[in-house]
Design an enzyme around this catalytic site. Sequence first.
Site, PDB file in Angstrom:
ATOM      1  N   TYR A  98       0.821  -1.206   0.000  1.00 38.48           N
ATOM      2  CA  TYR A  98       0.000   0.000   0.000  1.00 38.48           C
ATOM      3  C   TYR A  98       0.857   1.259   0.000  1.00 38.48           C
ATOM      4  CZ  TYR A  98      -4.173  -2.799   0.684  1.00 38.48           C
ATOM      5  OH  TYR A  98      -5.197  -3.693   0.498  1.00 38.48           O
ATOM      6  N   GLU A 140      -7.907  -7.530   5.441  1.00 42.96           N
ATOM      7  CA  GLU A 140      -7.052  -8.590   4.902  1.00 42.96           C
ATOM      8  C   GLU A 140      -6.315  -9.333   6.011  1.00 42.96           C
ATOM      9  OE1 GLU A 140      -4.802  -6.383   2.004  1.00 42.96           O
ATOM     10  OE2 GLU A 140      -6.658  -5.852   0.964  1.00 42.96           O
ATOM     11  N   ARG A 206      -4.003 -16.404 -11.726  1.00 43.16           N
ATOM     12  CA  ARG A 206      -5.394 -16.267 -12.151  1.00 43.16           C
ATOM     13  C   ARG A 206      -6.268 -16.951 -11.123  1.00 43.16           C
ATOM     14  NH1 ARG A 206      -8.915 -13.504 -14.293  1.00 43.16           N
ATOM     15  NH2 ARG A 206      -9.713 -13.742 -16.398  1.00 43.16           N
ATOM     16  N   PRO A 278     -19.228 -21.118 -10.051  1.00 43.59           N
ATOM     17  CA  PRO A 278     -19.680 -20.826  -8.683  1.00 43.59           C
ATOM     18  C   PRO A 278     -21.009 -21.498  -8.353  1.00 43.59           C
ATOM     19  CG  PRO A 278     -18.989 -18.812  -9.796  1.00 43.59           C
ATOM     20  CD  PRO A 278     -19.069 -19.876 -10.830  1.00 43.59           C
ATOM     21  N   VAL A 383     -17.498 -11.986 -10.509  1.00 43.97           N
ATOM     22  CA  VAL A 383     -16.836 -11.679 -11.766  1.00 43.97           C
ATOM     23  C   VAL A 383     -15.483 -12.371 -11.789  1.00 43.97           C
ATOM     24  CG1 VAL A 383     -17.980  -9.467 -12.167  1.00 43.97           C
ATOM     25  CG2 VAL A 383     -15.901  -9.534 -10.802  1.00 43.97           C
ATOM     26  N   GLY A 385     -11.797 -11.840 -12.894  1.00 43.39           N
ATOM     27  CA  GLY A 385     -10.932 -10.739 -13.284  1.00 43.39           C
ATOM     28  C   GLY A 385     -11.331  -9.455 -12.598  1.00 43.39           C
TER      29      GLY A 385
END
Length: 393
Positions: A98, A140, A206, A278, A383, A385
């Site tokens: 960050y 996170e 990916r 999914p 989604v 990507g």
Amino acid sequence: MLSPESAATVRSTLPVVAEHLDTVTARFYDTMLGEHPELLDGLFNRGNQASGEQRAALAGAVAAFASALLAHPDERPDALLSRIAHKHVSLGVTEDRYTVVHKYLFGALAHVLADAATPAVVAAWDEVYWLMAGALIALEARLYAEAGLATGRDAWRPWTVTERREQTPDTVSLTLEPDGGAAPAPRPGQYVSVRVRMPDGVRQARQYTLTGWDGTSRRITVKRLRAGEGPAGEVSTLLHGTARPGSTLMVSAPAGDVVLPGGDHPLLLASAGIGCTPMVALLRGLAERGDTRPVLVLHADRAPRDHAHRDETAALVGALPGARSLTWYETGGGDRTGRMDLAGVDVPEGAEAFLCGPTPFMRGVRTRLLEAGVPARRIRYEVFGPDLWRAAD
């Protein structure tokens, strides 16, 4: 919460900043990756960089977060933050990233806005950035802890392919076993990242839905995207062509917040193409629970031969006493012919809907569901990507 001074500045500058955000993020990625090309090695997807999707997603996220702070100053946009945090966790993003992003993002902002980037403007948007970054870092950290990981540096581990099964001519499922030690248990609907070394030596990652699990094993489903359907997916193409029993893949901990809900309210699962993955996971989770709620499964594809997990989906629907399904194939052979059309489909009252597929498909289905009385807050989507579609509540 933004300070009153920063809120006033962000409100007055949001239109011009939003107008230039795509240019800002383009320069941000060019300068950051130009000076730190190692970040392309396993963290940033260069296909998404080349297509512009990653910078568009970043610009949209920043604008959406700022807008949310102004519209609801006492609330945190948890849905937006959750989606980003889960994607970061699946890639093993660490807190120090960050600071790097901040340096280059604000350098790009100052360059593009030039004289308009006054100290007051930069300070106000700096506050926006660190509010967003701080919330993501905390979220996170919690997700890593829940997965039994100390930091994102522990997210990756080797898994061995134990089975390869063809689903369609362009789609295969790969069953994986971890190389030593227990793996975090997934929630139905979650995904993992798979990181591979490309022929030029650069590692790329990916995300793939976990379509199955049994004991320690996990299953992913990989579709080869041929050039012409869009940019050829280099990771998926490599996996489709080379992953065989005995192959070793680097796989992350499971992540994703579009997961099987509790309760007994009806569910509607609508998918197109590889967006079925999914839904297979959600159906599997329902079957494992012995769930009896009403479930309506809708799927659209080009032809029966292109419908991945077709037989498995039918078996899972058959195992659920409250489930029924409808299929649309463009070539015929399903319940209906053509593209998915919800005209005449009885949407269960009180349903929660889950969508996955190309963005135009999801937009169309969401519009029909809203017209049928399904509240926006009960329509969820996944989604593959960068998220270029953030449905407004």
